[in-house]
Write a protein that holds these residues in place. Structure first.
Motif: not given
Length: 137
Positions: A23-25, A31-32, A46-49
């Protein structure tokens, strides 16, 4: 339906689990509006995981590519990915070598090559134009 929700729906329809990492990927790509290098995806993830590995990122990127949810290209010797345009028709891209933004190109040069390829069976092709977009040029 936005590209994020559409991609999650496609994952579900194809029988894949909706994990927080996938989901994050997808969220990062949504967003890009450009090709993004795998390294950037890893950094953002890596900010979230913090313990996520490059292998996990690559496995997910290739899964999403194999399922036609991501498009891939190679820039400066490195794989870059973007959410599939979802246009439903054959097309190509101009890719800015500075910012990575893309512009859809409707024309396909293969149409003008039919005469040169008589007797050949073309299974697939890829056509990309690289340069600077108006904002970077």
């Amino acid at each position: 339906m936005n590209t994020f929700d559409l991609a999650l729906q496609q994952l579900k329809e194809k029988g894949y689990k909706k994990t927080k990492q996938r989901e994050r990927i997808i969220e990062i790509f949504a967003s890009h509006d450009q090709y993004v290098p795998a390294k950037k995806i890893l950094q953002d993830m890596q900010e979230e995981f913090p313990s996520v590995s490059f292998d996990t990122i690559y496995r997910n990127l290739y899964l999403l590519s194999r399922e036609n949810m991501l498009e891939a290209t190679e820039l400066e010797g490195e794989k870059h990915f973007r959410l599939s345009c979802g246009t439903g028709h054959h097309h190509h891209h101009f890719i800015c070598t500075d910012c990575g933004k893309t512009k859809l190109i409707e024309f396909c040069p293969m149409e003008s090559m039919e005469e040169d390829l008589k007797g050949y069976e073309v299974e697939n092709h890829k056509f990309e134009i690289y340069g600077k977009c108006p904002q970077c040029g």
